[in-house]
Design a protein around this motif. Structure first.
Motif, short mmCIF file in Angstrom:
data_model
loop_
_atom_site.label_atom_id
_atom_site.label_comp_id
_atom_site.label_asym_id
_atom_site.label_seq_id
_atom_site.Cartn_x
_atom_site.Cartn_y
_atom_site.Cartn_z
N VAL A 1 0.84 -1.20 0.00
CA VAL A 1 0.00 0.00 0.00
C VAL A 1 0.88 1.25 0.00
O VAL A 1 1.79 1.36 0.81
N GLY A 2 0.61 2.17 -0.89
CA GLY A 2 1.36 3.43 -0.91
C GLY A 2 1.29 4.11 -2.26
O GLY A 2 1.76 3.56 -3.25
N SER A 3 0.69 5.30 -2.30
CA SER A 3 0.56 6.01 -3.58
C SER A 3 1.93 6.27 -4.20
O SER A 3 2.07 6.30 -5.42
N GLU A 4 2.95 6.46 -3.35
CA GLU A 4 4.28 6.75 -3.89
C GLU A 4 4.83 5.56 -4.69
O GLU A 4 5.68 5.74 -5.56
N LEU A 5 4.31 4.35 -4.42
CA LEU A 5 4.79 3.16 -5.14
C LEU A 5 4.24 3.11 -6.56
O LEU A 5 4.68 2.32 -7.39
N LEU A 6 3.25 3.95 -6.85
CA LEU A 6 2.61 3.94 -8.16
C LEU A 6 3.10 5.07 -9.05
O LEU A 6 2.68 5.21 -10.19
N LEU A 7 4.01 5.90 -8.51
CA LEU A 7 4.40 7.09 -9.26
C LEU A 7 5.59 6.86 -10.17
O LEU A 7 5.95 7.71 -10.97
N GLY A 8 6.24 5.70 -10.05
CA GLY A 8 7.43 5.48 -10.85
C GLY A 8 8.64 5.99 -10.12
O GLY A 8 8.54 6.79 -9.19
N GLY A 9 9.81 5.52 -10.55
CA GLY A 9 11.04 5.99 -9.93
C GLY A 9 11.36 5.25 -8.65
O GLY A 9 12.45 5.34 -8.13
N ARG A 10 10.37 4.52 -8.12
CA ARG A 10 10.62 3.82 -6.88
C ARG A 10 10.28 2.35 -7.02
O ARG A 10 9.19 2.01 -7.46
N THR A 11 11.19 1.47 -6.64
CA THR A 11 10.86 0.06 -6.66
C THR A 11 10.24 -0.30 -5.32
O THR A 11 10.60 0.26 -4.30
N GLU A 12 9.34 -1.25 -5.37
CA GLU A 12 8.67 -1.71 -4.17
C GLU A 12 9.49 -2.92 -3.69
O GLU A 12 9.63 -3.90 -4.40
N THR A 13 10.08 -2.82 -2.50
CA THR A 13 11.02 -3.87 -2.09
C THR A 13 10.49 -4.79 -1.00
O THR A 13 10.99 -5.88 -0.83
N ASN A 14 9.44 -4.35 -0.28
CA ASN A 14 8.94 -5.21 0.80
C ASN A 14 8.47 -6.56 0.28
O ASN A 14 8.72 -7.59 0.89
N SER A 15 7.78 -6.54 -0.85
CA SER A 15 7.25 -7.80 -1.36
C SER A 15 8.38 -8.72 -1.80
O SER A 15 8.22 -9.93 -1.84
N VAL A 16 9.53 -8.13 -2.13
CA VAL A 16 10.66 -8.95 -2.60
C VAL A 16 11.25 -9.76 -1.44
O VAL A 16 11.43 -10.97 -1.55
N PHE A 17 11.49 -9.08 -0.31
CA PHE A 17 12.07 -9.87 0.78
C PHE A 17 11.01 -10.75 1.45
O PHE A 17 11.31 -11.85 1.90
N LEU A 18 9.75 -10.28 1.46
CA LEU A 18 8.69 -11.13 2.01
C LEU A 18 8.55 -12.42 1.20
O LEU A 18 8.45 -13.51 1.76
N ALA A 19 8.58 -12.29 -0.14
CA ALA A 19 8.46 -13.47 -1.00
C ALA A 19 9.61 -14.44 -0.73
O ALA A 19 9.44 -15.65 -0.73
N GLU A 20 10.78 -13.86 -0.48
CA GLU A 20 11.95 -14.69 -0.20
C GLU A 20 11.80 -15.41 1.14
O GLU A 20 12.04 -16.62 1.24
N LEU A 21 11.39 -14.67 2.18
CA LEU A 21 11.18 -15.28 3.49
C LEU A 21 10.11 -16.36 3.42
O LEU A 21 10.22 -17.41 4.04
N LEU A 22 9.06 -16.09 2.63
CA LEU A 22 7.96 -17.05 2.51
C LEU A 22 8.41 -18.30 1.75
O LEU A 22 8.07 -19.42 2.13
N ALA A 23 9.20 -18.11 0.68
CA ALA A 23 9.71 -19.25 -0.08
C ALA A 23 10.52 -20.16 0.82
O ALA A 23 10.42 -21.39 0.75
N GLU A 24 11.30 -19.54 1.71
CA GLU A 24 12.10 -20.32 2.66
C GLU A 24 11.21 -21.15 3.58
O GLU A 24 11.65 -22.14 4.15
N GLN A 25 9.96 -20.71 3.76
CA GLN A 25 9.04 -21.43 4.63
C GLN A 25 8.09 -22.32 3.82
O GLN A 25 7.11 -22.83 4.37
N GLY A 26 8.36 -22.44 2.53
CA GLY A 26 7.53 -23.32 1.72
C GLY A 26 6.18 -22.72 1.37
O GLY A 26 5.24 -23.45 1.07
N ILE A 27 6.09 -21.40 1.41
CA ILE A 27 4.83 -20.74 1.03
C ILE A 27 5.09 -19.99 -0.28
O ILE A 27 6.01 -19.19 -0.37
#
Lengths: 445, 445
Positions: B9-35
């Motif tokens: 969630v965050g309007s600033e994430l939709l403006l361009g110029g900014r990568t959204e990084t939370n989902s990247v490390f969350l996906a990694e942590l989840l993959a480690e847990q088999g999710i």
């Protein structure tokens, strides 16, 4: 205003470890065209998931961008997913097929049956030429939305956007007033302090979106807004009211106000790096610089030489990790090294003076510190960094205490050293304090 | 297997110029847990958009993560959006409110009414403690899904995930067999050539997901798979069939096969950088190195000193942009400079020999080239780079021709130089070719 949804397709984007970057530059290009991205979705290479995402997007957005899934393998499902969702059959596009065959021939490769998959498009779709790769994109209208399918490879998608997508957006009158984006880069203030200083300038309901981004290079303040049609309309109907309104609400004035309250902590605006700022200043003043780096290991030289034309002012640099190299390359006296230790103000000063006098450059800049993780002591902890600056008039040293891992400390140390140089070049006071201080621009906000 | 959706969630994430990084490390942590993360969605700070996204996610995923929108301002809508979607009222959580007041008091700040907003949670939600910030997270069950709301600040979300989310996932038996991830890093082969060499090892329907990522540092091949329950089940019911199946399908064997067909172009696996690889090798062989950098401007020194403990083998470096500094600091003869030019094999060799003999280090490594964008000529175009290596036994030079902008050429040149060093340290042939070649590992694929 037209609203857009970007759908990035690729199972690898869901695995973690990889940032999805296409939607970032697309959102930026769209903002420049006055199109606001309202949703971004990432799905894997699944027919169902891509189809669902496209159907949902077409129902809520004016313009839908799908990136990825156009390659030659069976994993590339975008064509089929869109065809199924829109209930159009896939048809071979002879023109696309010809282009693929020519491209493969020129590359000296055999055309496989898989390659042919790329030439199939949903019936009625308009082919979007791929000037830099094999997979064509396509555009179709569905429900009330325009759907653009672009390749996942960034430079292909970017080229296709500029060459083929923009003209379609233009013809369809989907473009609006471009977003205004300002970025203010600071060094030396923590995020919380910036928050406090600029508090109240942008009220919560303001159309300007404020973002603070802290990194090892400082804190950047970004301000983005879409020019408001209502304001402009009002200006024609009622000039007096509009003017008083504009004077209160003028985003440019708010940006100026923010720059002014942040004072000389602001080192640049709109994406310029510290190395560009000091480079331009050195060039304008006709000065040359020589570097003596210990804990930064060459990073300052690397950063300064990232700027085109830097050979005009970067004379040379030395990386002197060992005491012996500090003595041999810079003429630091072994008694000073013994008395104060390699990480000390007097050694930083001697390094800056040494590189300046030996090179004949106008300015000598030095860094010595403990980058860690090992090597710290109670009196000289990890993160303690001294910056030395030697100029024709005087030599000064500044002490810093940084936090973070080795990479972060190196990066902060390089930024602090360049900032000392920037302040001297701008006739600002260069701090000359013997006591280590907290200056790392990162908080637990 | 549990499937997850991540909503950022965050309007600033939709403006361009900014990568959204939370989902990247969350996906990694989840993959480690088999999710497995099956969907990612980004929406702005809008009550409706956040509410819609959460409702849709809860209908299709086992576990939903919402990051961001938990701060104190009116822009932070996640609490209210989730409360509305789940039709639960927001209630003040006295425990959360106490924590916020204590935290603000310790920071010497006044508690505002806005801060209090952060202590409201949907009725029935479980508070997730924020050990490193003010905004608490929360967890609730809705429909058949578990919904976790985490702060947008990365290190807060990460800490909360480890401390509070994992135990809940564990208790709910949402964890599975962790994903296996292997990465193979190569330098010197273009993407298309790698594709050709490994073609067929991973069939299209294989559970192993193959990804090629080209950058200035080379091409990385990543292989990810979730261990398959079916295979393991079959092993208990029918051992013989399972074994023959496993021998064909064993992902580890496929990884080995890929490493073997890529040969000595593979410089590392699993995220290690070239600087770590050569650093470890220098240390193991008890060798020291000295650097003479021209066009890379200090980048090689910077990269080598990113590795902790590198002071054991990095003796020194010089950055010699000007001819004069090459003469003074390295003893390159002015006649060689005049005869061949600064960007030439003989000068690269003299630089490597010069830094080695002057420093007394075991190995001298040098780079000279045209980084651009200016300075290129017909015979010495932008991107032409010579690497010199001087060792106790011999001195060699290798020519490269790189493409890209200044930053890319510098990065590729530094990687090529370190790769020459790696090959020599591994007793592999160090190419010694006078003719510039294409070696930039990037294609228009």
């Amino acid at each position: 205003m037209s609203t857009a949804e970007i759908i990035a397709v690729g199972s690898e984007l869901l695995l973690g470890g990889r940032t999805e970057t296409n939607s970032v530059f697309l959102a930026e290009l769209l903002a420049e065209q006055g199109i606001q991205v309202r949703w971004k979705t990432v799905v894997g290479d699944s027919l169902d998931d891509v189809g669902d995402a496209v159907a949902r997007a077409a129902a809520r957005a004016t313009i839908v961008f799908v990136t990825g899934g156009l390659g030659p393998t069976v994993d590339d499902v975008t064509r089929e997913a869109v065809a199924r969702a829109t209930q159009k059959p896939l048809r071979l596009c002879p023109q696309a097929w010809r282009v693929i065959k020519t491209r493969m021939k020129l590359a000296g490769r055999v055309v496989s049956e898989n390659q042919r998959r790329q030439a199939f498009l949903p019936e009625g779709a308009q082919r979007l030429r791929n000037a830099v790769g094999t997979a064509p994109g396509f555009f179709l209208k569905w429900k009330r939305a325009g759907v653009f399918c672009l390749p996942g490879v960034s430079h292909e998608a970017r080229t296709m956007f500029n060459e083929s997508v923009l003209p379609i957006l233009q013809r369809a009158r989907w473009l609006g007033a471009p977003a205004e984006i300002r970025t203010i880069h600071t060094f030396g203030l923590v995020e919380g302090e910036i928050d406090r200083r600029i508090g109240g300038i942008i009220p919560p309901d303001d159309p300007i979106r404020l973002g603070l981004l802290a990194s090892a290079l400082g804190v950047s303040v970004s301000l983005t807004w879409f020019p408001q049609k209502e304001l402009r309309k009002r200006a024609t109907s009622d000039d007096v009211a509009a003017k008083s309104h504009a004077s209160l609400d003028d985003p440019g004035k708010k940006v100026d106000k923010i720059v002014s309250v942040l004072g000389d902590y602001v080192f640049a605006t709109n994406g310029r790096g510290m190395e560009e700022v000091v480079g331009q200043s050195l060039r304008a003043q006709g000065l040359t610089i020589a570097l003596a780096e210990s804990c930064t290991g060459g990073l300052i030289g690397h950063r300064l030489t990232e700027v085109a034309g830097s050979s005009a002012y970067v004379d040379r640099g030395v990386v002197c990790y060992s005491n012996q190299s500090k003595i041999e390359l810079l003429g630091v006296s072994s008694s000073v090294l013994k008395k104060y230790g390699a990480v000390s103000g007097p050694v930083a000063k001697a390094m800056a003076q040494g590189i300046r006098s030996r090179s004949g450059a106008d300015v000598g800049l030095s860094v010595t510190g403990v980058a860690g993780p090992g090597g710290g002591t109670r009196s000289k902890p990890v993160g303690l960094v001294y910056v030395g600056l030697s100029t024709p008039r005087r030599s000064v040293t500044t002490a810093f205490r940084f936090h973070g891992d080795r990479k972060t400390i190196k990066l902060r140390a390089s930024q602090a050293a360049l900032n000392v140089l920037r302040r001297w070049l701008s006739n600002l006071p260069v701090e000359d304090r013997p006591v280590p201080r907290q200056a790392d621009g990162q908080t637990g906000r």
